[in-house]
Write a protein that holds these residues in place. Structure first.
Motif, PDB file in Angstrom:
ATOM      1  N   GLU A 114       6.844   3.033 -15.088  1.00 24.85           N
ATOM      2  CA  GLU A 114       6.464   2.965 -13.961  1.00 24.85           C
ATOM      3  C   GLU A 114       6.501   1.828 -13.107  1.00 24.85           C
ATOM      4  O   GLU A 114       7.057   0.649 -13.740  1.00 24.85           O
ATOM      5  N   TYR A 115       5.798   1.345 -12.182  1.00 20.68           N
ATOM      6  CA  TYR A 115       6.328   0.542 -11.624  1.00 20.68           C
ATOM      7  C   TYR A 115       4.880  -0.236 -10.977  1.00 20.68           C
ATOM      8  O   TYR A 115       4.305  -0.860 -10.173  1.00 20.68           O
ATOM      9  N   GLY A 116       3.616   0.460 -11.694  1.00 22.25           N
ATOM     10  CA  GLY A 116       2.644  -0.287 -11.342  1.00 22.25           C
ATOM     11  C   GLY A 116       1.405   0.904 -11.252  1.00 22.25           C
ATOM     12  O   GLY A 116       2.005   1.645 -10.419  1.00 22.25           O
ATOM     13  N   ARG A 117       0.394   0.270 -10.882  1.00 26.30           N
ATOM     14  CA  ARG A 117      -0.154   1.306  -9.977  1.00 26.30           C
ATOM     15  C   ARG A 117      -0.636   1.361  -8.949  1.00 26.30           C
ATOM     16  O   ARG A 117      -0.081  -0.252  -7.922  1.00 26.30           O
ATOM     17  N   GLN A 118      -0.460   2.589  -7.801  1.00 26.09           N
ATOM     18  CA  GLN A 118      -0.044   2.440  -7.034  1.00 26.09           C
ATOM     19  C   GLN A 118      -1.652   2.690  -6.273  1.00 26.09           C
ATOM     20  O   GLN A 118      -1.664   2.246  -4.412  1.00 26.09           O
ATOM     21  N   LEU A 119      -2.655   3.027  -6.567  1.00 27.98           N
ATOM     22  CA  LEU A 119      -3.903   3.062  -6.238  1.00 27.98           C
ATOM     23  C   LEU A 119      -4.816   2.161  -7.105  1.00 27.98           C
ATOM     24  O   LEU A 119      -4.834   1.925  -8.206  1.00 27.98           O
ATOM     25  N   ARG A 120      -6.206   1.865  -6.089  1.00 26.30           N
ATOM     26  CA  ARG A 120      -6.776   1.126  -6.879  1.00 26.30           C
ATOM     27  C   ARG A 120      -7.803   1.883  -7.825  1.00 26.30           C
ATOM     28  O   ARG A 120      -8.326   1.889  -8.701  1.00 26.30           O
ATOM     29  N   SER A 121      -7.940   3.257  -7.980  1.00 20.83           N
ATOM     30  CA  SER A 121      -8.198   4.174  -8.676  1.00 20.83           C
ATOM     31  C   SER A 121      -7.835   4.554  -9.387  1.00 20.83           C
ATOM     32  O   SER A 121      -8.489   5.194 -10.624  1.00 20.83           O
ATOM     33  N   GLU A 122      -6.106   4.838  -9.659  1.00 16.74           N
ATOM     34  CA  GLU A 122      -6.097   4.804 -11.174  1.00 16.74           C
ATOM     35  C   GLU A 122      -5.979   4.019 -12.487  1.00 16.74           C
ATOM     36  O   GLU A 122      -6.641   2.350 -12.151  1.00 16.74           O
ATOM     37  N   PRO A 123      -6.198   4.353 -13.560  1.00 19.53           N
ATOM     38  CA  PRO A 123      -5.830   3.171 -14.198  1.00 19.53           C
ATOM     39  C   PRO A 123      -5.389   2.339 -14.350  1.00 19.53           C
ATOM     40  O   PRO A 123      -4.164   2.716 -14.467  1.00 19.53           O
ATOM     41  N   VAL A 124      -6.248   0.714 -14.983  1.00 16.93           N
ATOM     42  CA  VAL A 124      -5.350  -0.125 -15.390  1.00 16.93           C
ATOM     43  C   VAL A 124      -4.730  -0.030 -17.025  1.00 16.93           C
ATOM     44  O   VAL A 124      -5.582   0.529 -17.839  1.00 16.93           O
ATOM     45  N   ILE A 125      -3.680  -0.037 -17.713  1.00 16.02           N
ATOM     46  CA  ILE A 125      -3.286  -0.278 -18.538  1.00 16.02           C
ATOM     47  C   ILE A 125      -2.874  -1.351 -18.982  1.00 16.02           C
ATOM     48  O   ILE A 125      -2.284  -2.365 -18.959  1.00 16.02           O
ATOM     49  N   LEU A 126      -3.627  -1.472 -20.369  1.00 17.29           N
ATOM     50  CA  LEU A 126      -3.852  -2.776 -20.949  1.00 17.29           C
ATOM     51  C   LEU A 126      -2.821  -2.881 -22.334  1.00 17.29           C
ATOM     52  O   LEU A 126      -2.835  -1.637 -23.047  1.00 17.29           O
TER      53      LEU A 126
END
Length: 156
Positions: free
Chosen positions: A107-119
């Motif tokens: 993955e290249y990180g979140r595309q949208l702000r609505s996607e969950p943040v992976i910690l």
């Protein structure tokens, strides 16, 4: 003969047995009217002799490893067990750090702000530091083992 020389001979003999096995398999059957490039029975006899030598070497190496004292590291056998476990521990810690850092994902990180943040669930920097310490311990122990291999005479 030093232990290190016996270890080198064991490796050479193991390779020789594997080469003979391959040649035996390649010459075990042939077409009627043809002659096989090599005599499979002769190759089998050579393999048997090499395997007998290998067994003798392994017995003597194991006997020597069990008796050779490395001071605080115990015997060579103890040190080899410690090194094996250190390598496994390093692999586990490195895999944990990679997974926590997201290195195992494409993955290249979140595309949208609505996607969950992976910690990360683990402290990546601490795990990387621990892996570095383990790698150093492995190198140092391996050097002590190698030094002992060249100092110790092979037992009968």
């Amino acid at each position: 003969m030093k232990l290190a020389e016996a270890l080198a001979e064991r490796a050479d003999t193991t390779r020789r047995v594997e080469q003979l096995r391959s040649r035996i398999v390649g010459n075990a059957r042939f077409q009627e009217g043809e002659t096989p490039p090599e005599d499979a029975a002769q190759l089998l006899a050579e393999a048997s002799e090499a395997l007998d030598r290998l067994e003798t070497l392994i017995r003597r190496i194991n006997r020597t490893n069990s008796a050779a004292d490395m001071g605080p590291d115990g015997t060579v056998t103890d040190a080899l067990a410690r090194r094996d476990v250190l390598r496994l521990r390093h692999a586990v810690v490195t895999a944990a750090a990679d997974a926590a850092a997201g290195n195992d994902q494409r993955e290249y990180g979140r595309q949208l702000r609505s996607e969950p943040v992976i910690l990360p669930a683990l402290p990546v920097a601490e795990l990387r530091a621990q892996a570095d310490v383990l790698a150093r311990e492995i190198r140092e122990l391996d050097m002590r083992i190698q030094r002992t291999n060249w100092e110790v005479d092979l037992l009968d």
